[in-house]
Design a protein around this motif. Structure first.
Motif, PDB file in Angstrom:
ATOM      1  N   ALA A  49      52.478   4.151  38.320  1.00  0.00           N
ATOM      2  CA  ALA A  49      51.198   3.792  37.693  1.00  0.00           C
ATOM      3  C   ALA A  49      50.979   4.615  36.431  1.00  0.00           C
ATOM      4  O   ALA A  49      50.545   4.080  35.397  1.00  0.00           O
ATOM      5  N   HIS A  50      51.297   5.907  36.492  1.00  0.00           N
ATOM      6  CA  HIS A  50      51.156   6.770  35.323  1.00  0.00           C
ATOM      7  C   HIS A  50      52.093   6.322  34.200  1.00  0.00           C
ATOM      8  O   HIS A  50      51.707   6.256  33.033  1.00  0.00           O
ATOM      9  N   THR A  51      53.337   6.005  34.551  1.00  0.00           N
ATOM     10  CA  THR A  51      54.308   5.549  33.560  1.00  0.00           C
ATOM     11  C   THR A  51      53.863   4.238  32.928  1.00  0.00           C
ATOM     12  O   THR A  51      53.970   4.055  31.709  1.00  0.00           O
ATOM     13  N   ALA A  52      53.358   3.319  33.739  1.00  0.00           N
ATOM     14  CA  ALA A  52      52.886   2.033  33.217  1.00  0.00           C
ATOM     15  C   ALA A  52      51.704   2.235  32.271  1.00  0.00           C
ATOM     16  O   ALA A  52      51.630   1.605  31.210  1.00  0.00           O
ATOM     17  N   THR A  53      50.797   3.126  32.631  1.00  0.00           N
ATOM     18  CA  THR A  53      49.649   3.412  31.772  1.00  0.00           C
ATOM     19  C   THR A  53      50.107   4.027  30.451  1.00  0.00           C
ATOM     20  O   THR A  53      49.638   3.641  29.376  1.00  0.00           O
ATOM     21  N   ASP A  54      51.049   4.959  30.537  1.00  0.00           N
ATOM     22  CA  ASP A  54      51.585   5.591  29.329  1.00  0.00           C
ATOM     23  C   ASP A  54      52.264   4.559  28.433  1.00  0.00           C
ATOM     24  O   ASP A  54      52.047   4.541  27.223  1.00  0.00           O
ATOM     25  N   LEU A  55      53.057   3.692  29.015  1.00  0.00           N
ATOM     26  CA  LEU A  55      53.744   2.652  28.261  1.00  0.00           C
ATOM     27  C   LEU A  55      52.743   1.704  27.611  1.00  0.00           C
ATOM     28  O   LEU A  55      52.881   1.347  26.437  1.00  0.00           O
ATOM     29  N   LYS A  56      51.712   1.325  28.343  1.00  0.00           N
ATOM     30  CA  LYS A  56      50.674   0.445  27.798  1.00  0.00           C
ATOM     31  C   LYS A  56      49.961   1.116  26.627  1.00  0.00           C
ATOM     32  O   LYS A  56      49.723   0.487  25.593  1.00  0.00           O
ATOM     33  N   ASP A  57      49.660   2.393  26.761  1.00  0.00           N
ATOM     34  CA  ASP A  57      48.988   3.120  25.677  1.00  0.00           C
ATOM     35  C   ASP A  57      49.864   3.191  24.431  1.00  0.00           C
ATOM     36  O   ASP A  57      49.378   3.018  23.308  1.00  0.00           O
ATOM     37  N   VAL A  64      48.287  -1.397  17.106  1.00  0.00           N
ATOM     38  CA  VAL A  64      47.172  -1.045  16.219  1.00  0.00           C
ATOM     39  C   VAL A  64      47.697  -0.517  14.889  1.00  0.00           C
ATOM     40  O   VAL A  64      47.209  -0.898  13.821  1.00  0.00           O
ATOM     41  N   ASN A  65      48.714   0.349  14.943  1.00  0.00           N
ATOM     42  CA  ASN A  65      49.284   0.900  13.705  1.00  0.00           C
ATOM     43  C   ASN A  65      49.888  -0.197  12.839  1.00  0.00           C
ATOM     44  O   ASN A  65      49.704  -0.205  11.625  1.00  0.00           O
ATOM     45  N   HIS A  66      50.613  -1.115  13.469  1.00  0.00           N
ATOM     46  CA  HIS A  66      51.224  -2.200  12.698  1.00  0.00           C
ATOM     47  C   HIS A  66      50.153  -3.138  12.142  1.00  0.00           C
ATOM     48  O   HIS A  66      50.313  -3.660  11.036  1.00  0.00           O
ATOM     49  N   LYS A  67      49.089  -3.345  12.875  1.00  0.00           N
ATOM     50  CA  LYS A  67      48.004  -4.206  12.392  1.00  0.00           C
ATOM     51  C   LYS A  67      47.352  -3.578  11.166  1.00  0.00           C
ATOM     52  O   LYS A  67      47.097  -4.257  10.166  1.00  0.00           O
ATOM     53  N   ASP A  68      47.100  -2.269  11.230  1.00  0.00           N
ATOM     54  CA  ASP A  68      46.505  -1.576  10.080  1.00  0.00           C
ATOM     55  C   ASP A  68      47.422  -1.663   8.867  1.00  0.00           C
ATOM     56  O   ASP A  68      46.968  -1.919   7.748  1.00  0.00           O
TER      57      ASP A  68
END
Length: 110
Positions: A49-57, A64-68
């Protein structure tokens, strides 16, 4: 990111399998072995769960960076096109003024 997530999943699966086999071959009573398996399963579930959350973040941050970056590039392109359009209009207005002057001279001589 596909290779990285596959690697993480492989490591977690190997850890779970290794821990489960280690517990199963340990010389403990059945109830203790089952508790160890349940504890290890919960630990691995929490890690996953922690790894999945980290990957999602990280994916969210990258998007977001690519959108900017895209927004900035698009704004620059629109600005450049606007300046070029102004240049084209100015040039056309000058040509039109020259043509009007030539036409005026032609009308005087006719």
């Amino acid at each position: 990111m596909g290779k990285e997530s596959n690697t993480i999943i492989g490591i977690l699966a190997g850890t779970v399998i290794g821990a489960t086999l280690g517990i199963l071959f340990a010389p403990d009573k059945g109830i203790i072995t089952r508790q160890k398996i349940a504890d290890e399963a919960q630990l691995q579930k929490d890690r996953l769960a922690h790894t999945a959350t980290d990957l999602k973040d990280r994916v969210t941050s990258t998007v977001v960076n690519h959108k900017d970056t895209f927004d900035n590039q698009l704004e620059t392109i629109v600005s450049d096109v606007s300046y070029k359009a102004d240049d084209v209009i100015s040039t056309l207005e000058k040509k039109l003024a020259i043509l009007k002057a030539k036409n005026k001279n032609l009308q005087k001589t006719s």
